[in-house]
Scaffold this active site. Structure first.
Site, PDB file in Angstrom:
ATOM      1  N   SER A   8     -20.455 118.015  13.454  1.00  0.00           N
ATOM      2  CA  SER A   8     -21.820 118.033  13.992  1.00  0.00           C
ATOM      3  C   SER A   8     -22.773 118.930  13.210  1.00  0.00           C
ATOM      4  CB  SER A   8     -21.806 118.479  15.457  1.00  0.00           C
ATOM      5  OG  SER A   8     -21.330 117.450  16.288  1.00  0.00           O
ATOM      6  N   LYS A  40     -25.718 117.266  11.736  1.00  0.00           N
ATOM      7  CA  LYS A  40     -26.892 116.959  12.553  1.00  0.00           C
ATOM      8  C   LYS A  40     -28.115 117.761  12.103  1.00  0.00           C
ATOM      9  CE  LYS A  40     -24.848 115.589  17.019  1.00  0.00           C
ATOM     10  NZ  LYS A  40     -23.389 115.722  16.904  1.00  0.00           N
ATOM     11  N   SER A  72     -25.905 119.282  21.182  1.00  0.00           N
ATOM     12  CA  SER A  72     -25.268 118.512  20.114  1.00  0.00           C
ATOM     13  C   SER A  72     -25.091 117.038  20.475  1.00  0.00           C
ATOM     14  CB  SER A  72     -23.896 119.127  19.762  1.00  0.00           C
ATOM     15  OG  SER A  72     -23.447 118.658  18.512  1.00  0.00           O
ATOM     16  N   LYS A  84     -26.101 125.805  14.170  1.00  0.00           N
ATOM     17  CA  LYS A  84     -25.391 124.642  14.706  1.00  0.00           C
ATOM     18  C   LYS A  84     -23.888 124.759  14.535  1.00  0.00           C
ATOM     19  CE  LYS A  84     -25.546 120.548  16.543  1.00  0.00           C
ATOM     20  NZ  LYS A  84     -24.230 120.852  17.141  1.00  0.00           N
TER      21      LYS A  84
END
Length: 388
Positions: free
Chosen positions: A51, A54, A111, A218
């Site tokens: 992730s 992202k 997320s 993140k």
């Protein structure tokens, strides 16, 4: 013309830092304030980013809002493809119409795979996630992320979907620098969208609440990638960005992140080297009204140095000279090259302190005579004297 290097010593001791070790399979640590790479481990190897990729979707969405292609309060439809995603999710369905602001929070804080796809389809040239992924790859190349290839918008495991830790560091730096208005979203710890899934409303970033200056960015986790984090922390005037991956658990990720932040801030100190306009050295001028020109720096600059072992910083002024007139004030003429113990070499542009017009007839005549004397007179030297 020849390359000249003038040795200089900048007394900025103490120096030296213990070598850093990390349990992460790959890592990248960057001091944003001074532009110093503090540590790299397999940092240029393309790896599954989970992730953490992202962040590229978020960057492109921020760009779209900034240039007017998306409005922050615009509502977007949810396709069946977006709604089909499991894993980390906002639990959207095809009846939802969701604002861009909520989608951004859904990607950043919880997320959301589905939120990532909704944004991707809205921005894609052909309306598909695959089309957006190709845009992501092209934009990454433009930004200098040469070890990144995107197959989707969410980081869902897929063959060929790869990013290096250095590329993620470059991306984090750009997010912080290019979008200071949006960046505070990364520090939000809760996003209870519509109250529909209380169990998936918390930010997974383990260092946000530790009181050590962390404010982004993140997390990521898949079976293939392990546990990772793109993080940033600010203490005083310094900001550090770090990227880690390949850890075995959430706890290991939290512990490693804390260790990195403490090391980066406690084992290094920022030292001012020179203020803007400070003369660093003089360069020889060829055929000018003056035989030399001062070399200075355009902006205040400092370097980051390890704090433990005593020693001096070695520096060299390097330019191709003598420099032919005319010279314009502010023209870059060389570099100050600073060697730091256990850190990458740092290069600072050196500019002309003042104008140096081309010399008049008498200067040109005298210079020509000197050249002829050097070539054909006693000794037959072939180089022009530096003071010519």
């Amino acid at each position: 013309m020849r390359r000249l290097a003038l040795a200089a010593t900048l007394i900025l001791s103490p120096l030296g830092a213990h070598a850093f070790e990390t349990a992460a399979s790959a890592a990248y640590i960057y001091d944003q304030t001074t532009g110093t790479v503090l540590f790299e481990k397999n940092a240029r190897e393309p790896l599954p980013p989970a992730s953490m990729s992202k962040l590229m979707t978020i960057y492109m969405a921020f760009e779209a809002v900034a240039d007017g292609r998306l409005a922050i309060d615009e509502v977007l439809p949810v396709s069946s493809h977006a709604a089909s995603f499991g894993g980390s999710s906002m639990f959207l369905d095809t009846t939802d119409r969701v604002s861009v602001e909520d989608l951004l929070r859904g990607v950043i804080v919880v997320s959301g795979n589905d939120a990532s796809v909704v944004l991707a389809e809205a921005l894609s040239p052909d309306g598909t996630e695959a089309g957006f992924a190709r845009m992501m790859t092209d934009r990454a190349r433009q930004m200098g992320m040469t070890n990144s290839t995107f197959v989707n918008a969410s980081g869902w495991p897929a063959a060929g979907h790869r990013m290096s830790m250095r590329d993620l560091g470059i991306l984090a730096n750009r997010l912080i620098t290019d979008f200071p208005t949006f960046y505070p979203l990364f520090a939000e710890t809760e996003f209870p969208f519509d109250g529909r899934v209380p169990s998936n409303s918390s930010n997974r970033n383990p260092v946000l609440s530790m009181g050590i200056g962390a404010d982004g960015l993140k997390t990521g986790h898949t079976e293939e990638a392990g546990f990772g984090l793109v993080g940033s922390a600010k203490q005083g005037d310094r900001r550090v960005i770090f990227v880690i991956t390949g850890l075995e658990s959430r706890q290991a990720r939290a512990e490693e992140s804390t260790k990195i932040i403490n090391w980066a801030f406690r084992q290094f100190a920022e030292k001012e080297v020179a203020e803007a306009g400070t003369r660093i050295a003089s360069a020889d001028v060829w055929m000018g009204a003056s035989p030399t020109v001062g070399l200075t720096v355009a902006e205040d600059f400092s370097v980051l140095v390890p704090i433990l072992n005593e020693g001096d910083i070695a520096a060299q002024v390097v330019y191709n000279g003598p420099i032919e007139a005319p010279i314009v004030a502010g023209q870059q003429l060389g570099e100050l090259v600073i060697a730091l113990d256990e850190l990458p070499e740092k290069r600072i542009p050196l500019i002309a302190e003042s104008d140096v017009p081309r010399g008049g007839f008498s200067i040109r005549l005298r210079t020509a005579a000197l050249v002829l004397w050097q070539k054909f007179g006693p000794g037959g030297a072939t180089e022009v004297p530096e003071e010519a």
